[in-house]
Design an enzyme around this catalytic site. Structure first.
Site, mmCIF file in Angstrom:
data_model
loop_
_atom_site.group_PDB
_atom_site.id
_atom_site.type_symbol
_atom_site.label_atom_id
_atom_site.label_comp_id
_atom_site.label_asym_id
_atom_site.label_seq_id
_atom_site.Cartn_x
_atom_site.Cartn_y
_atom_site.Cartn_z
ATOM 1 N N GLU A 74 -78.168 95.190 30.183
ATOM 2 C CA GLU A 74 -79.007 95.867 29.149
ATOM 3 C C GLU A 74 -77.898 96.006 27.989
ATOM 4 O O GLU A 74 -78.615 95.790 26.760
ATOM 5 C CB GLU A 74 -79.553 97.138 29.519
ATOM 6 C CG GLU A 74 -80.653 97.160 30.563
ATOM 7 C CD GLU A 74 -81.023 98.255 31.229
ATOM 8 O OE1 GLU A 74 -80.581 99.450 30.818
ATOM 9 O OE2 GLU A 74 -81.902 98.234 31.988
ATOM 10 N N SER B 53 -63.486 80.241 32.886
ATOM 11 C CA SER B 53 -64.736 79.575 32.675
ATOM 12 C C SER B 53 -65.008 78.170 33.394
ATOM 13 O O SER B 53 -65.990 77.986 33.891
ATOM 14 C CB SER B 53 -65.064 79.409 31.275
ATOM 15 O OG SER B 53 -65.223 80.749 30.756
ATOM 16 N N HIS C 171 -79.308 83.278 35.660
ATOM 17 C CA HIS C 171 -77.760 82.678 35.988
ATOM 18 C C HIS C 171 -76.784 83.472 35.090
ATOM 19 O O HIS C 171 -75.903 83.983 35.610
ATOM 20 C CB HIS C 171 -77.928 81.339 35.687
ATOM 21 C CG HIS C 171 -76.364 80.751 35.314
ATOM 22 N ND1 HIS C 171 -75.725 80.390 36.730
ATOM 23 C CD2 HIS C 171 -75.515 80.554 34.571
ATOM 24 C CE1 HIS C 171 -74.379 79.807 36.303
ATOM 25 N NE2 HIS C 171 -74.407 80.120 35.157
ATOM 26 N N SER C 172 -77.153 83.861 33.910
ATOM 27 C CA SER C 172 -76.101 84.627 33.101
ATOM 28 C C SER C 172 -77.185 85.042 31.903
ATOM 29 O O SER C 172 -78.525 85.015 31.806
ATOM 30 C CB SER C 172 -75.267 83.782 32.489
ATOM 31 O OG SER C 172 -75.619 82.852 31.409
#
Length: 426
Positions: A106, A192, A321-322
């Site tokens: 959030e 990443s 997923h993200s």
């Protein structure tokens, strides 16, 4: 040896055979005088021509001991049930991870942090596997292993410092959010690029083997990452060098938006095992006791045999997923609701209730207290200053080279000239 020329009846091509031919005693035989053409395996010959059809094989079964109602399968052999204290630690860790996920997700939606990835639906894979390892075992995570770190003692404050990239971030603000790392917890910093951690983990495992230090490496990845070349290179190196490494695949059904049935035609990720000569185990990733038991046994295997193992945890990514993804675009509401009933947190809660270790009142109180503490931690982390900008130039070279010193000086001049856009206390 003299040879005789023989005409092939089908193609009319001459073949050369030795005069003294070997006579087959049966339709299938093993010739012990022949070299081992297939790796370390002995070759078997047959005069029956068949095309091997992989679809004729049965799929690898999924190990499960705790069903969706929280009932323990009492017929399962040699199942280790952790003591009550550890069971409660497992459950509280999963709940803490879930509450922290919601808060940080959030906060990204509010623009307070730049990026986040939740662990919803995969808590049991992380917590259960972490509980089955030793603290000295080296972890290479992908990006959905926050639960492993949490179980090892990485505090919510440290998670939030990293996501905000503040002055107390152990990565000194250099990494994207959720790219955690901790030398104390033996957890290599996440990067990443996809799948780079697999060959790195094999290298570490090989060094542990050479040192004979009683440690193994454990590397986590999604089933989508197994399609990358780095995964296959890692499998082959681990097998041929006989390294004590556990490859933990979180098969959560989707590689971002690509479903598993479009990623590969084989029997999941465990099917890679026989091809590379690697032992395998497949487990219900929503059953934390199955994950725990399988990891205990997997670790014992790699340390006893000094060989790798592929550990496939069948689970489901319930969240996006993200924060860059909208999973409703590629999967149905019915599918997500179906998997909601297999929630790993709820499954362990039901089991604890049957053992009179937990109840609804305990659950409400713990969730409320956890949220309150996390909000306090979140507020503190969000107000901390950023690291000194000069930190970005250090920790790569032992001595700062001239070209970096020039860049640092140039940036310093730029900041002075545009100070109104770069407040020092931000």
């Amino acid at each position: 040896m003299a040879s005789v020329r023989h005409q092939c009846s089908q193609h009319g091509q001459p073949n050369v055979f030795p005069k003294k031919c070997i006579k087959f005693k049966s339709s299938t035989s093993t010739n012990l005088e022949q070299p081992k053409h297939i790796g370390i395996k002995q070759v078997t010959y047959t005069n029956k021509l068949d095309i091997f059809e992989p679809s004729s094989l049965k799929t690898t079964p999924i190990f499960r001991v705790l069903d969706c109602a929280g009932e323990l399968n009492k017929s399962a052999e040699a199942i280790i049930v952790p003591n009550n204290e550890e069971l409660l630690k497992m459950y509280k860790s999963m709940v803490l991870l879930s509450v922290m996920d919601k808060l940080l997700y959030e906060s990204q939606r509010q623009g307070r942090i730049s990026f986040y990835m939740t662990n919803e639906g995969e808590e049991a894979v992380q917590i259960g596997s972490a509980a089955g390892l030793l603290s000295d075992d080296l972890i290479y995570g992908q990006y959905r292993e926050a639960g492993v770190l949490l179980y090892r003692g990485f505090t919510p404050e440290r998670f939030m410092n990293q996501c905000f990239g503040n002055i107390d971030d152990e990565g000194k603000g250099r990494q994207m959010p959720v790219h955690y790392g901790s030398k104390t917890e033996n957890f290599v910093t996440i990067s990443s690029p996809l799948t780079t951690q697999l060959p790195q983990a094999v290298g570490s495992a090989y060094s542990f083997k050479r040192l004979n230090n009683g440690r193994c490496t454990v590397v986590y990845f999604g089933e989508g990452a197994a399609s990358e070349g780095d995964a296959h290179a890692a499998f082959n190196f681990a097998a041929t060098l006989e390294c004590p490494v556990i490859f933990v695949c979180r098969n959560n059904g989707y590689a971002i938006s690509t479903p598993a049935n479009e990623q590969f035609r084989g029997d999941g990720i465990v099917s890679h095992g026989p091809g590379y000569g690697i032992a395998t185990v497949r487990v219900d990733g929503n059953d934390i006791l199955a994950v725990y038991n399988a990891m205990v046994k997997a670790r014992q295997y790699v340390m006893t045999n000094t060989r790798p193992l592929i550990f496939e945890a069948m689970t489901y990514r319930r969240g996006h997923h993200s924060t860059s993804d909208d999973s409703t675009a590629y999967r149905s509401k019915d599918e997500m609701e179906q998997w909601a009933s297999k929630n790993p947190i709820r499954r362990l809660k039901l089991f604890l209730e049957k053992k009179n270790l937990w109840n609804d009142q305990d659950d409400l109180k713990y969730a409320s207290d956890t949220k309150k503490k996390l909000m306090q931690t979140f507020t503190i982390a969000s107000k901390k200053k950023k690291p000194d900008w000069r930190q970005m130039f250090y920790d790569v070279y032992d001595e700062l080279p001239e070209h970096l010193m020039e860049q640092m000086k140039g940036l310093e001049e730029h900041l002075k000239q545009n100070s109104q856009h770069y407040p020092e206390n931000d």
